[in-house]
Motif scaffolding. Sequence first.
Motif, mmCIF file in Angstrom:
data_model
loop_
_atom_site.group_PDB
_atom_site.id
_atom_site.type_symbol
_atom_site.label_atom_id
_atom_site.label_comp_id
_atom_site.label_asym_id
_atom_site.label_seq_id
_atom_site.Cartn_x
_atom_site.Cartn_y
_atom_site.Cartn_z
ATOM 1 N N ASN A 36 0.805 -1.224 0.000
ATOM 2 C CA ASN A 36 0.000 0.000 0.000
ATOM 3 C C ASN A 36 0.841 1.278 0.000
ATOM 4 O O ASN A 36 0.315 2.347 -0.286
ATOM 5 N N PHE A 37 2.136 1.181 0.308
ATOM 6 C CA PHE A 37 3.058 2.330 0.221
ATOM 7 C C PHE A 37 4.390 1.842 -0.352
ATOM 8 O O PHE A 37 5.376 1.681 0.376
ATOM 9 N N PRO A 38 4.453 1.609 -1.664
ATOM 10 C CA PRO A 38 5.666 1.044 -2.281
ATOM 11 C C PRO A 38 6.926 1.881 -2.033
ATOM 12 O O PRO A 38 8.027 1.339 -1.967
ATOM 13 N N GLU A 39 6.748 3.194 -1.822
ATOM 14 C CA GLU A 39 7.926 4.043 -1.620
ATOM 15 C C GLU A 39 8.664 3.748 -0.314
ATOM 16 O O GLU A 39 9.832 4.118 -0.166
ATOM 17 N N ILE A 40 8.024 3.056 0.638
ATOM 18 C CA ILE A 40 8.732 2.739 1.877
ATOM 19 C C ILE A 40 9.294 1.315 1.883
ATOM 20 O O ILE A 40 9.924 0.906 2.854
ATOM 21 N N ALA A 41 9.096 0.569 0.792
ATOM 22 C CA ALA A 41 9.577 -0.815 0.714
ATOM 23 C C ALA A 41 11.083 -0.915 0.977
ATOM 24 O O ALA A 41 11.498 -1.784 1.755
ATOM 25 N N PRO A 42 11.924 -0.045 0.400
ATOM 26 C CA PRO A 42 13.352 -0.168 0.687
ATOM 27 C C PRO A 42 13.681 0.018 2.176
ATOM 28 O O PRO A 42 14.517 -0.701 2.732
ATOM 29 N N LEU A 43 13.021 0.936 2.821
ATOM 30 C CA LEU A 43 13.263 1.159 4.252
ATOM 31 C C LEU A 43 12.828 -0.052 5.069
ATOM 32 O O LEU A 43 13.557 -0.518 5.944
ATOM 33 N N ALA A 99 -5.349 13.347 9.157
ATOM 34 C CA ALA A 99 -4.131 12.672 8.702
ATOM 35 C C ALA A 99 -3.367 13.557 7.728
ATOM 36 O O ALA A 99 -3.972 14.259 6.929
ATOM 37 N N PRO A 100 -2.033 13.493 7.794
ATOM 38 C CA PRO A 100 -1.234 14.239 6.814
ATOM 39 C C PRO A 100 -1.575 13.761 5.401
ATOM 40 O O PRO A 100 -1.864 12.577 5.196
ATOM 41 N N PRO A 101 -1.564 14.658 4.427
ATOM 42 C CA PRO A 101 -1.947 14.283 3.057
ATOM 43 C C PRO A 101 -1.218 13.071 2.501
ATOM 44 O O PRO A 101 -1.811 12.261 1.813
ATOM 45 N N LYS A 102 0.065 12.905 2.803
ATOM 46 C CA LYS A 102 0.820 11.769 2.263
ATOM 47 C C LYS A 102 0.365 10.433 2.842
ATOM 48 O O LYS A 102 0.647 9.392 2.274
ATOM 49 N N LEU A 103 -0.328 10.471 3.966
ATOM 50 C CA LEU A 103 -0.778 9.230 4.597
ATOM 51 C C LEU A 103 -2.225 8.901 4.248
ATOM 52 O O LEU A 103 -2.711 7.831 4.584
ATOM 53 N N GLN A 104 -2.925 9.789 3.598
ATOM 54 C CA GLN A 104 -4.316 9.531 3.227
ATOM 55 C C GLN A 104 -4.339 8.679 1.968
ATOM 56 O O GLN A 104 -3.616 8.943 1.012
#
Length: 105
Positions: A36-43, A99-104
């Motif tokens: 659901n948040f591919p941009e955090i997969a590396p972290l 919620a912050p926009p990036k988390l919605q």
Amino acid sequence: LGTTFKPSRDVDVTVDLYQINIRDRIVLSGRFDAINFPEIAPLLNSLGVEQTAFFVNSVNTRTRGLDLTASSRSKFGEGQLYTFLALNISRTSVTAVNAPPKLQT
């Protein structure tokens, strides 16, 4: 808003109505993972975890309710019997999600 009254010498009754508004209530976030948040997969991969969640101050709530109590004192044999009854009715509703926009999603 409340009141107390004594209908007889040995009986006490209380009634309270209330409303509690909470801004930025702490709640557990939704699940964050590589799907659901591919941009955090590396972290997540670098930490050896598959998903995460965290506490966030992002919900406003309103709770409305009624508290009712009754107590009595009476003779019981050679002693006394004390009784206490309590009732609580309440409802909590979410009035806003901040919620912050990036988390919605």
